[in-house]
Design an enzyme around this catalytic site. Structure first.
Site, short mmCIF file in Angstrom:
data_model
loop_
_atom_site.label_atom_id
_atom_site.label_comp_id
_atom_site.label_asym_id
_atom_site.label_seq_id
_atom_site.Cartn_x
_atom_site.Cartn_y
_atom_site.Cartn_z
N ASN A 1 0.86 -1.15 0.03
CA ASN A 1 -0.04 -0.11 0.03
C ASN A 1 1.15 1.29 -0.13
OD1 ASN A 1 0.65 -0.82 2.59
ND2 ASN A 1 -1.14 0.33 3.41
N GLU B 1 0.26 5.22 0.78
CA GLU B 1 -0.58 6.14 1.13
C GLU B 1 -0.15 7.61 0.75
OE1 GLU B 1 -1.36 5.55 5.33
OE2 GLU B 1 -2.27 3.77 5.04
N CYS C 1 -4.09 0.64 -2.43
CA CYS C 1 -3.86 -0.72 -1.56
C CYS C 1 -2.69 -1.20 -2.12
CB CYS C 1 -5.06 -1.45 -1.64
SG CYS C 1 -6.64 -0.59 -0.68
N GLU D 1 -3.02 -4.64 -3.00
CA GLU D 1 -3.33 -5.48 -4.33
C GLU D 1 -3.44 -4.57 -5.49
OE1 GLU D 1 -4.84 -4.88 -1.38
OE2 GLU D 1 -5.82 -6.56 -0.54
N CYS E 1 -9.87 -5.57 0.35
CA CYS E 1 -11.33 -4.28 0.38
C CYS E 1 -12.12 -4.70 -0.78
CB CYS E 1 -10.66 -3.07 0.54
SG CYS E 1 -10.02 -2.19 -1.00
N CYS F 1 -10.73 -3.46 -4.03
CA CYS F 1 -9.73 -4.42 -4.59
C CYS F 1 -10.18 -5.70 -5.20
CB CYS F 1 -8.78 -4.64 -3.62
SG CYS F 1 -7.80 -2.93 -3.61
#
Ligand code: THU
Length: 134
Positions: free
Chosen positions: A44, A46, A55, A57, A88, A91
Site C-alpha cells: 500500500n 498512502e 492498496c 493489491e 477491500c 480491490c
C-alpha cells in the site's frame, strides 16, 4: 501448504515491510501469481491527501500488468490484524478483472496463513469483462 502458496505468501510478507503507510500505520503486502508462473508483489502507498492512497493489491496488479501478465491464478495478502485481512471491496473488483471465480486468495499474517478464500466467495455475482461482450 504447497510451494507455490508458500512462495506467494512469502513475497507478500516481504513486500509488506516496504509499505508506505505513515498515516494508518497499517502495512499491507500483496502478491499475485500470473499465468506464466511469475510472482508480482506490491504494497500500500498512502498519501497526505488521504483518498489518493492505494492498496497493496492494486500495486501488485499494476506490477503484473507492467510485466506482461494478464491472468491472476492466485493471490496472497499479508497484514497484521486481529482478523484475517481480505482485500477491500474496491480491490476485489480490481482483482476480478484478471481472476476467475475459483482463483484462491490466501490471507496471511507475519506467522503464516490465517485464511483461504476464492474470488467467487469474496465477490459473488461480480461485474466483469464478460458483461461487456456482446
Ligand atoms: N489496505 C490494503 O492495502 N489492502 C487491503 O486489503 C486492506 C487495506 C490498506 C489501505 C490503507 O493504506 C491501509 O491499508 C488502511 O486501510
Amino acid at each position: 501448504m504447497n510451494n507455490q502458496q508458500a512462495a506467494l505468501i512469502e513475497a507478500a510478507r516481504q513486500v509488506r515491510a516496504r509499505a508506505y503507510a505513515p498515516y494508518s500505520k497499517f502495512l499491507v503486502g500483496a502478491a499475485v501469481l500470473d499465468e506464466h508462473g511469475h510472482i508480482h508483489a506490491g504494497c500500500n502507498v498512502e498519501n497526505a491527501a488521504y483518498p489518493q492512497g492505494w492498496c497493496a493489491e492494486a500495486s501488485a496488479l499494476a506490477a503484473m500488468v507492467a510485466a506482461g501478465g494478464r491472468r491472476v491464478v492466485a493471490v496472497a495478502v499479508c497484514a497484521e490484524a486481529p482478523e484475517p485481512v481480505t482485500p477491500c471491496g474496491g480491490c476485489r473488483q480490481k482483482l476480478r478483472e484478471f481472476a476467475a471465480g475459483d482463483c484462491p486468495v490466501w490471507v496471511a499474517d507475519l506467522q503464516g496463513l490465517v485464511g483461504s478464500y476464492t474470488m467467487g466467495e469474496l465477490l459473488p455475482h461480480g461485474f466483469g469483462p464478460q458483461h461487456l461482450k456482446s
